[in-house]
Scaffold this active site. Structure first.
Site, PDB file in Angstrom:
ATOM      1  N   ASP A   1      75.545  43.387  29.422  1.00 38.00           N
ATOM      2  CA  ASP A   1      75.882  42.959  30.778  1.00 38.00           C
ATOM      3  C   ASP A   1      77.373  42.703  30.954  1.00 38.00           C
ATOM      4  OD1 ASP A   1      75.929  40.738  29.112  1.00 38.00           O
ATOM      5  OD2 ASP A   1      74.282  39.694  30.104  1.00 38.00           O
TER       6      ASP A   1
ATOM      7  N   ASN B   1      67.324  29.306  30.881  1.00 42.57           N
ATOM      8  CA  ASN B   1      66.166  29.486  31.777  1.00 42.57           C
ATOM      9  C   ASN B   1      65.293  30.657  31.325  1.00 42.57           C
ATOM     10  OD1 ASN B   1      67.825  31.615  32.371  1.00 42.57           O
ATOM     11  ND2 ASN B   1      68.003  31.206  34.564  1.00 42.57           N
TER      12      ASN B   1
ATOM     13  N   HIS C   1      66.485  33.675  30.445  1.00 43.24           N
ATOM     14  CA  HIS C   1      66.991  35.015  30.761  1.00 43.24           C
ATOM     15  C   HIS C   1      67.430  35.747  29.499  1.00 43.24           C
ATOM     16  CE1 HIS C   1      71.333  33.408  31.633  1.00 43.24           C
ATOM     17  NE2 HIS C   1      71.391  34.085  30.512  1.00 43.24           N
TER      18      HIS C   1
ATOM     19  N   GLU D   1      67.393  37.478  35.251  1.00 45.94           N
ATOM     20  CA  GLU D   1      67.057  36.115  35.632  1.00 45.94           C
ATOM     21  C   GLU D   1      65.571  35.981  35.998  1.00 45.94           C
ATOM     22  OE1 GLU D   1      69.180  33.897  34.969  1.00 45.94           O
ATOM     23  OE2 GLU D   1      70.954  33.884  36.245  1.00 45.94           O
TER      24      GLU D   1
HETATM   25  C1  GLP Z   1      74.866  34.530  29.066  1.00 43.73           C
HETATM   26  C2  GLP Z   1      74.620  35.971  28.639  1.00 43.73           C
HETATM   27  C3  GLP Z   1      73.346  36.115  27.836  1.00 43.73           C
HETATM   28  C4  GLP Z   1      73.300  35.028  26.775  1.00 43.73           C
HETATM   29  C5  GLP Z   1      73.268  33.689  27.427  1.00 43.73           C
HETATM   30  C6  GLP Z   1      73.114  32.532  26.448  1.00 43.73           C
HETATM   31  O1  GLP Z   1      74.292  34.225  30.281  1.00 43.73           O
HETATM   32  N1  GLP Z   1      74.567  36.886  29.739  1.00 43.73           N
HETATM   33  O2  GLP Z   1      73.273  37.413  27.275  1.00 43.73           O
HETATM   34  O3  GLP Z   1      72.180  35.215  25.948  1.00 43.73           O
HETATM   35  O4  GLP Z   1      74.483  33.530  28.142  1.00 43.73           O
HETATM   36  O5  GLP Z   1      74.347  32.160  25.956  1.00 43.73           O
HETATM   37  P1  GLP Z   1      74.571  31.207  24.722  1.00 43.73           P
HETATM   38  O6  GLP Z   1      74.290  32.034  23.520  1.00 43.73           O
HETATM   39  O7  GLP Z   1      76.018  30.811  24.824  1.00 43.73           O
HETATM   40  O8  GLP Z   1      73.647  30.071  24.878  1.00 43.73           O
END
Ligand code: GLP
Length: 241
Positions: A67, A136, A138, A143
């Site tokens: 993404d 959440n 995702h 989402e």
């Molecule tokens: C972002 C990314 C996700 C990632 C998520 C969790 O929103 N788009 O791909 O998994 O954050 O991030 P973290 O690993 O910092 O908790």
């Protein structure tokens, strides 16, 4: 689903890096699906270490990232393009031309999404997809919704995600409101999916996603149906199981 229970973040990162390294050794021209966020950073550091020791060769590897924020160019401090360069690409012998990330600056949503899906299809799919887990539920930026989105699409970030990601920006107002993300179909078609999750803060969502019903309200829950899904989590993230 296979669960690898790690003691802590360092051990989680080591295990995930081993799975990725094995993929690169077994298929030097593999397609890696890569993720951003704080969860995979340690795994990338382990991969860089292995590369420096001469144990890994990325010259034939192709990558597709999950993404990118809409409106951030590849040089922006918080763009995922920059994150990937700083955390992995600049430190190994990958050909920058083989690395792919949605173009957050393409205003033509339909064209950008079609381009990215064609790119993945032309590669013949993803051999190993690395994922983190949003608070959440995702994955990528898929989402919670009424249905599982299929291919690459533009998504409006939920308030929960904006709140979670504002720590990386000067203020909440600076967090982009939209992103391009690979869809659930793209992720589910990967031959092997590896998710890294760490910390007590994720324990509730780990339980709901992988030990509750499969629902688009918790996008990661669909991974329960994937034939080769490995959850690499530390004890804190597994503490509610
Ligand atoms: C972002 C990314 C996700 C990632 C998520 C969790 O929103 N788009 O791909 O998994 O954050 O991030 P973290 O690993 O910092 O908790």
């Amino acid at each position: 689903m296979t669960i690898i229970r790690a003691k802590d973040y360092a051990q989680m990162s080591w295990h995930a890096a081993k799975l990725i390294a094995a993929q690169v050794v077994l298929k030097p021209n593999c397609v890696l699906g890569l993720a951003t966020g704080s969860s995979p950073v340690g795994a990338y550091q382990e991969l860089v270490k292995s590369y420096r020791m001469g144990a890994l060769d990325f010259s034939g590897v192709k990558t597709v990232n999950l993404d990118e924020y809409v409106g951030l160019d590849a040089g922006h401090e918080q763009s995922y393009a920059r994150f990937m360069r700083e955390n992995l690409f600049d430190h190994v012998n990958i050909d920058p031309g083989n690395t792919n990330i949605p173009n957050g600056m393409n205003p033509d949503e339909a064209a950008e999404c079609a381009r990215y899906d064609k790119l993945i299809a032309d590669f013949g799919g993803i051999d190993l997809q690395l994922l983190g887990l949003g608070p959440n539920g995702h994955i990528g930026f898929n989402e919670p919704d009424d249905a599982f989105p299929t291919g690459t699409h533009k998504v409006a970030l939920t308030d929960a995600t904006i709140q979670a990601n504002k720590r990386f920006f000067a203020s909440e107002a600076d967090v982009p409101r939209f992103a391009y993300t690979m869809g659930i179909r793209d992720i589910m078609q990967a031959a092997h999916v590896v998710m890294v999750v760490s910390g007590e803060g994720k324990a509730g969502i780990v339980k709901d996603a992988f030990f509750g019903p499969v629902t688009p309200r918790i996008p990661a829950s669909i991974l329960q149906l994937h034939a080769h899904f490995t959850l690499v989590a530390d004890e804190a993230a597994l503490s509610k199981l």
